[in-house]
Design a protein around this motif. Structure first.
Motif, PDB file in Angstrom:
ATOM      1  N   THR A 131       0.860  -1.183   0.000  1.00  0.00           N
ATOM      2  CA  THR A 131       0.000   0.000   0.000  1.00  0.00           C
ATOM      3  C   THR A 131       0.894   1.231   0.000  1.00  0.00           C
ATOM      4  O   THR A 131       1.640   1.451   0.957  1.00  0.00           O
ATOM      5  CB  THR A 131      -0.895   0.016   1.250  1.00  0.00           C
ATOM      6  OG1 THR A 131      -1.612  -1.209   1.312  1.00  0.00           O
ATOM      7  CG2 THR A 131      -1.856   1.184   1.214  1.00  0.00           C
ATOM      8  N   PRO A 132       0.837   2.016  -1.059  1.00  0.00           N
ATOM      9  CA  PRO A 132       1.729   3.179  -1.113  1.00  0.00           C
ATOM     10  C   PRO A 132       1.328   4.255  -0.114  1.00  0.00           C
ATOM     11  O   PRO A 132       0.178   4.324   0.315  1.00  0.00           O
ATOM     12  CB  PRO A 132       1.548   3.688  -2.552  1.00  0.00           C
ATOM     13  CG  PRO A 132       0.203   3.215  -2.967  1.00  0.00           C
ATOM     14  CD  PRO A 132      -0.020   1.914  -2.237  1.00  0.00           C
ATOM     15  N   THR A 133       2.326   5.063   0.258  1.00  0.00           N
ATOM     16  CA  THR A 133       2.005   6.235   1.057  1.00  0.00           C
ATOM     17  C   THR A 133       1.166   7.155   0.187  1.00  0.00           C
ATOM     18  O   THR A 133       1.158   7.032  -1.036  1.00  0.00           O
ATOM     19  CB  THR A 133       3.275   6.979   1.504  1.00  0.00           C
ATOM     20  OG1 THR A 133       4.011   7.351   0.340  1.00  0.00           O
ATOM     21  CG2 THR A 133       4.150   6.132   2.393  1.00  0.00           C
ATOM     22  N   SER A 134       0.476   8.075   0.792  1.00  0.00           N
ATOM     23  CA  SER A 134      -0.364   8.973   0.005  1.00  0.00           C
ATOM     24  C   SER A 134       0.511   9.843  -0.896  1.00  0.00           C
ATOM     25  O   SER A 134       1.652  10.163  -0.539  1.00  0.00           O
ATOM     26  CB  SER A 134      -1.202   9.854   0.928  1.00  0.00           C
ATOM     27  OG  SER A 134      -0.370  10.821   1.543  1.00  0.00           O
ATOM     28  N   PRO A 135       0.018  10.207  -2.057  1.00  0.00           N
ATOM     29  CA  PRO A 135       0.804  11.069  -2.950  1.00  0.00           C
ATOM     30  C   PRO A 135       1.246  12.363  -2.269  1.00  0.00           C
ATOM     31  O   PRO A 135       2.367  12.821  -2.477  1.00  0.00           O
ATOM     32  CB  PRO A 135      -0.153  11.341  -4.111  1.00  0.00           C
ATOM     33  CG  PRO A 135      -1.088  10.186  -4.114  1.00  0.00           C
ATOM     34  CD  PRO A 135      -1.243   9.798  -2.665  1.00  0.00           C
ATOM     35  N   GLY A 136       0.384  12.922  -1.443  1.00  0.00           N
ATOM     36  CA  GLY A 136       0.744  14.151  -0.741  1.00  0.00           C
ATOM     37  C   GLY A 136       1.932  13.952   0.182  1.00  0.00           C
ATOM     38  O   GLY A 136       2.849  14.770   0.223  1.00  0.00           O
ATOM     39  N   THR A 137       1.939  12.838   0.924  1.00  0.00           N
ATOM     40  CA  THR A 137       3.056  12.527   1.813  1.00  0.00           C
ATOM     41  C   THR A 137       4.334  12.319   1.015  1.00  0.00           C
ATOM     42  O   THR A 137       5.398  12.819   1.381  1.00  0.00           O
ATOM     43  CB  THR A 137       2.741  11.271   2.657  1.00  0.00           C
ATOM     44  OG1 THR A 137       1.561  11.516   3.412  1.00  0.00           O
ATOM     45  CG2 THR A 137       3.886  10.926   3.580  1.00  0.00           C
ATOM     46  N   ALA A 138       4.237  11.579  -0.079  1.00  0.00           N
ATOM     47  CA  ALA A 138       5.413  11.331  -0.916  1.00  0.00           C
ATOM     48  C   ALA A 138       5.963  12.631  -1.492  1.00  0.00           C
ATOM     49  O   ALA A 138       7.182  12.848  -1.513  1.00  0.00           O
ATOM     50  CB  ALA A 138       5.064  10.354  -2.034  1.00  0.00           C
TER      51      ALA A 138
END
Length: 177
Positions: free
Chosen positions: A76-83
């Motif tokens: 499960t990827p981190t959220s795009p905003g967090t990345a």
């Protein structure tokens, strides 16, 4: 190149391939982290002491100092905003679409300092060029293979990634090389 030299070269390449297969690829477990009852220290604690304790079982007592390592990352990827806040570019994020269709997410890397590199992957990924693991954080160190030179380890990194993709066709295998 004479036929004898070609035979020696081919034999050396086959030996190296066998070494990578036996010491790294064959030792990577097939079960995903979410299907095991194994404790996942990297998922809960990313302190240096935890990284050392996680790496210790892979120390072989030899003088080989350059490592190829295989990480299993969160599917499960981190959220795009967090990345993006961690410094991952929107172009890099676009490269990682569709990975959630795979059974597991594996990452193959090479380093001359395993604990330092694990620390970079877990604690400051985008600062140290570990953009993939900024999006898909590592949850377990699956295997480490040791080599006498960085050049051999770099060769082994690609071979490892190719062999893992062949062995686990339903897993996504990332490697920066």
């Amino acid at each position: 190149m004479s036929s004898i030299e070609a035979t020696i070269t081919k034999g050396t390449q086959e030996y190296f391939l066998d070494q990578v297969r036996e010491e790294i690829v064959d030792e990577v477990p097939s079960d995903p982290y979410w299907g095991t009852d194994q404790f996942l220290p990297l998922k809960h604690d990313t302190s240096i002491s935890t990284l050392v304790m996680t790496s210790l079982p892979f120390a072989d007592g030899s003088f080989r100092t350059d490592a190829v390592y295989v990480l299993e990352c969160s599917s499960t990827p981190t959220s795009p905003g967090t990345a993006l806040l961690q410094g991952v570019s929107s172009n890099s994020l676009a490269e990682y679409t569709g990975i959630d269709e795979y059974r597991r997410v594996l990452y193959v890397g090479v380093t001359s300092n395993l604990v330092r590199r694990l620390d970079e992957h877990l604690n400051s990924p985008a600062d140290d060029g570990a953009y993939f693991t900024a999006v898909y954080p590592p949850v377990r160190l699956l295997q480490v293979g040791w080599f006498r030179t960085y050049r051999r380890a770099e060769r082994a990194e690609k071979i490892t990634a190719d062999l893992l993709q062949e062995k686990f066709p339903n897993d996504f295998v990332a490697y920066p090389g």
